[in-house]
Design a protein around this motif. Sequence first.
Motif, PDB file in Angstrom:
ATOM      1  N   LEU A 458       0.837  -1.194   0.000  1.00 25.56           N
ATOM      2  CA  LEU A 458       0.000   0.000   0.000  1.00 25.56           C
ATOM      3  C   LEU A 458       0.887   1.266   0.000  1.00 25.56           C
ATOM      4  O   LEU A 458       0.615   2.248  -0.708  1.00 25.56           O
ATOM      5  N   GLY A 459       1.929   1.182   0.788  1.00 25.25           N
ATOM      6  CA  GLY A 459       2.878   2.302   0.860  1.00 25.25           C
ATOM      7  C   GLY A 459       3.502   2.550  -0.522  1.00 25.25           C
ATOM      8  O   GLY A 459       3.608   3.688  -0.981  1.00 25.25           O
ATOM      9  N   VAL A 460       3.844   1.430  -1.208  1.00 22.78           N
ATOM     10  CA  VAL A 460       4.438   1.539  -2.541  1.00 22.78           C
ATOM     11  C   VAL A 460       3.450   2.195  -3.495  1.00 22.78           C
ATOM     12  O   VAL A 460       3.779   3.151  -4.229  1.00 22.78           O
ATOM     13  N   ILE A 461       2.154   1.682  -3.440  1.00 21.82           N
ATOM     14  CA  ILE A 461       1.117   2.236  -4.336  1.00 21.82           C
ATOM     15  C   ILE A 461       0.988   3.744  -4.108  1.00 21.82           C
ATOM     16  O   ILE A 461       1.004   4.549  -5.043  1.00 21.82           O
ATOM     17  N   SER A 462       0.861   4.119  -2.794  1.00 25.25           N
ATOM     18  CA  SER A 462       0.648   5.535  -2.474  1.00 25.25           C
ATOM     19  C   SER A 462       1.836   6.376  -2.984  1.00 25.25           C
ATOM     20  O   SER A 462       1.647   7.460  -3.554  1.00 25.25           O
ATOM     21  N   GLY A 463       3.034   5.842  -2.782  1.00 25.75           N
ATOM     22  CA  GLY A 463       4.238   6.574  -3.193  1.00 25.75           C
ATOM     23  C   GLY A 463       4.258   6.811  -4.700  1.00 25.75           C
ATOM     24  O   GLY A 463       4.441   7.937  -5.167  1.00 25.75           O
ATOM     25  N   TYR A 464       4.060   5.685  -5.472  1.00 28.36           N
ATOM     26  CA  TYR A 464       4.087   5.814  -6.934  1.00 28.36           C
ATOM     27  C   TYR A 464       2.933   6.667  -7.448  1.00 28.36           C
ATOM     28  O   TYR A 464       3.067   7.386  -8.439  1.00 28.36           O
ATOM     29  N   LEU A 465       1.777   6.616  -6.761  1.00 26.93           N
ATOM     30  CA  LEU A 465       0.631   7.451  -7.155  1.00 26.93           C
ATOM     31  C   LEU A 465       1.022   8.918  -7.064  1.00 26.93           C
ATOM     32  O   LEU A 465       0.746   9.723  -7.948  1.00 26.93           O
ATOM     33  N   GLN A 466       1.673   9.237  -5.956  1.00 24.15           N
ATOM     34  CA  GLN A 466       2.096  10.609  -5.726  1.00 24.15           C
ATOM     35  C   GLN A 466       3.059  11.060  -6.846  1.00 24.15           C
ATOM     36  O   GLN A 466       2.924  12.171  -7.406  1.00 24.15           O
ATOM     37  N   MET A 467       3.986  10.091  -7.200  1.00 21.97           N
ATOM     38  CA  MET A 467       4.953  10.415  -8.239  1.00 21.97           C
ATOM     39  C   MET A 467       4.256  10.597  -9.580  1.00 21.97           C
ATOM     40  O   MET A 467       4.547  11.524 -10.336  1.00 21.97           O
ATOM     41  N   LEU A 468       3.315   9.727  -9.865  1.00 19.07           N
ATOM     42  CA  LEU A 468       2.532   9.854 -11.105  1.00 19.07           C
ATOM     43  C   LEU A 468       1.861  11.214 -11.166  1.00 19.07           C
ATOM     44  O   LEU A 468       1.828  11.874 -12.192  1.00 19.07           O
ATOM     45  N   HIS A 469       1.297  11.574 -10.025  1.00 19.04           N
ATOM     46  CA  HIS A 469       0.586  12.825  -9.914  1.00 19.04           C
ATOM     47  C   HIS A 469       1.511  13.995 -10.298  1.00 19.04           C
ATOM     48  O   HIS A 469       1.143  14.859 -11.088  1.00 19.04           O
ATOM     49  N   TRP A 470       2.711  13.922  -9.714  1.00 17.78           N
ATOM     50  CA  TRP A 470       3.665  15.007  -9.996  1.00 17.78           C
ATOM     51  C   TRP A 470       4.098  14.984 -11.465  1.00 17.78           C
ATOM     52  O   TRP A 470       4.081  15.994 -12.138  1.00 17.78           O
ATOM     53  N   ASP A 471       4.447  13.764 -11.963  1.00 14.46           N
ATOM     54  CA  ASP A 471       4.992  13.651 -13.324  1.00 14.46           C
ATOM     55  C   ASP A 471       3.964  13.996 -14.396  1.00 14.46           C
ATOM     56  O   ASP A 471       4.281  14.617 -15.411  1.00 14.46           O
ATOM     57  N   LEU A 472       2.738  13.543 -14.169  1.00 20.27           N
ATOM     58  CA  LEU A 472       1.755  13.650 -15.258  1.00 20.27           C
ATOM     59  C   LEU A 472       0.749  14.775 -15.083  1.00 20.27           C
ATOM     60  O   LEU A 472      -0.095  14.963 -15.949  1.00 20.27           O
ATOM     61  N   ASP A 473       0.842  15.441 -13.970  1.00 21.09           N
ATOM     62  CA  ASP A 473      -0.207  16.408 -13.632  1.00 21.09           C
ATOM     63  C   ASP A 473      -0.545  17.336 -14.816  1.00 21.09           C
ATOM     64  O   ASP A 473      -1.724  17.517 -15.139  1.00 21.09           O
TER      65      ASP A 473
END
Length: 684
Positions: A458-473
């Motif tokens: 879950l921690g991994v998912i949340s982390g990568y989600l955050q990164m996706l958010h930043w990268d693709l926003d």
Amino acid sequence: MSADQSKSTLLPSNPEALLAHYQQMMELAGDVIYTTNAEGFCVYVNPSVKQVLGYTPEQMIGMHFSDLVHPDSRQQVVEFYRRQFSRLTSQSIYEFPVVTRAGETRSFEQVVTLIVEQGQAVGFHAHLRDMSQHKQIQDNLVETVDSLLMVVERANVALFVARDETITYANSALEVLAGYGENELSGKPLLDLVHPDDHQHMQKSLANPGLPGKPIKIVRLDGEERWIDLATNSTTFESQPAIIGTCYDITARIRAEADRKAYVDRLEIIRRVDAELTQRLEFNYVLEIALKAAVELTVADAGALHLAEKEGLWVAQVIGKYPKSVLGSRWPKDRGITGRVYRTQKAEIVMDVREDPDYVPNVSNTLAQMTVPLIAHNRLIGILNVQTAEPCLFSEQKFEFLMLLSARIASALENARLYSDTQAHLVEVEKLYQQVSALEQMKTQMIRVAAHDLRNPLGVISGYLQMLHWDLDATLNERSREHLHIIQQSAERIDKITRDILTLEKMEANQGLPNEQMDLSEIVTASYEEFRSQASEKSLDYQLNIAPGSILAQGDRNLLAETVGNLISNAIKYTPEKGQVKVLLKTEGKQIVFEVEDTGYGIPQEQQGNLFKPFQRVILKETRAIKGTGLGLHLVKSIVERHQGQMHFSSTYGKGSVFGFELPLAATPSVKARSRKNGVGAAR
Ligand code: ADP
């Protein structure tokens, strides 16, 4: 014949002394002695005549002897002596009435000896004895003996006189007691009346007259047994030593004593059975003891205990001669005396089963049967029957006791049945409980493992989600952004669920909870602020009301913060837009009171019961779309209780709810203690 002549003739010719002696004897004799001549005139009379008849000897001399005789008998008396004279009968005894000088008539016996000389009666010597007194004594004696005999005869006490163990006399009371007719006992050996068991005892009593003995059992002529108390004494009967025995009939007393003893014995059996039955509750044991006691009490040959069921009876226990083969078999309701008692529910004693049309023989030689229903709490539990080949062993008394015993047996059986039912249920419940516990354990284990193992991915998912958010926003269109948002929300939900589960688990394991003092005002304010944005998203009237100053609580800061947060978050979640949510913190005495009041959907009364149980969610169409786990309130309650607090809540469907808790206020360190800590106390 002259008086002198006769005198000289009578006396022996020899010694003078003897004559003198003889004369003296006559003078002194108490009776009248006189001598007559051939015509019957007195020629000599001894002096006693004065004493006896009132005449002096002088007056008598020359008197005719017949002048003394009562005129009515005179003729007869004279005739008698005339015959004696003519027949020369040397001696005679004759009794006749004599009239004394005073005119009194008394009976006298006269012994006459003829004086014969040369073949001729020349006179007689007469010895006149007063018989009236003697007669009187004799009459009296006869009368006394008669009345004594009458007393003995009429006495209620049976009496016998025995010699050499043989009855020489028995009064009528003894004849009646022993069942014999008049005079039938005389000459009978005493032991014929006595029961063989007591022969020795009887012989001892006869051999030791005057000594007290034990009661003796006698057997009447008709065979009936009776008991007597025997007292023996030495006596003389018909001039010979004998034993006189008085017998008191104590049969009634002995029988009463025997009855009393039997009664006490039976009560004792019932007491023992009672004690035994209350001690042990195993159904089969109770059956066995109960039937055994019934048979023992009635001295029966056989017994059976039938138990009642819906369909009828079945043979649950048999004893004695009862055939074991029937054990466990069904017994039709219309079969035998047992069936009849089942139908009527009335106890019966049948003294001759051969005359009973319902009797079904199953124990050979049975003649009498007692059958008793076993009733407890107005319910027929079964039927008990006992049988005997000797009807004399059964009696009304035993029947009554059997009924008494049956009442005890019935309630003991009922208790045993209840006990075994309860035991069976208990075993079942225990089994179920074990199954449930095992499942529960398995579930907890699985949830814990799942929650724990979910944390990392879950921690991994949340982390990568955050990164996706930043990268693709910048490149994302609205739809994709929405999708990313939903993924993020779901990840947060999973995070919340796993945290709740792990917190719960931590609490249940009762480990590692810190115990610190904290200001709850700070925690509540922080939490209130945390949810402000959510409240404003729904345009809620969102208020905070905190009493001034610090409000100290003792415990785990994170857990209490979670509690406060859960209640505020619920209120916001379950209140529609533009509603109101008020957060309140205050103290009441030594208690901290925290409450969140909302004007939300509320909870229907019927769904309020299990609200604090894990995974409980209220089912309402209004809140169907609201996401949740049903773990929050359970967690809140557990935490509050761990902190010695109490939950409270009230809710009205359609109007709103109040959820809150009370916690004990933590004691503030005293001024003195604080000063000492600061070294002030030490300076003094
Ligand atoms: P959830 O995660 O479902 O909110 P909770 O244990 O916190 O689980 O709450 C259990 C249920 O109680 C909720 O599903 C909700 O139906 C009801 N509930 C809790 N708080 C409120 C409230 N303030 N107003 C109305 N219903 C509430």
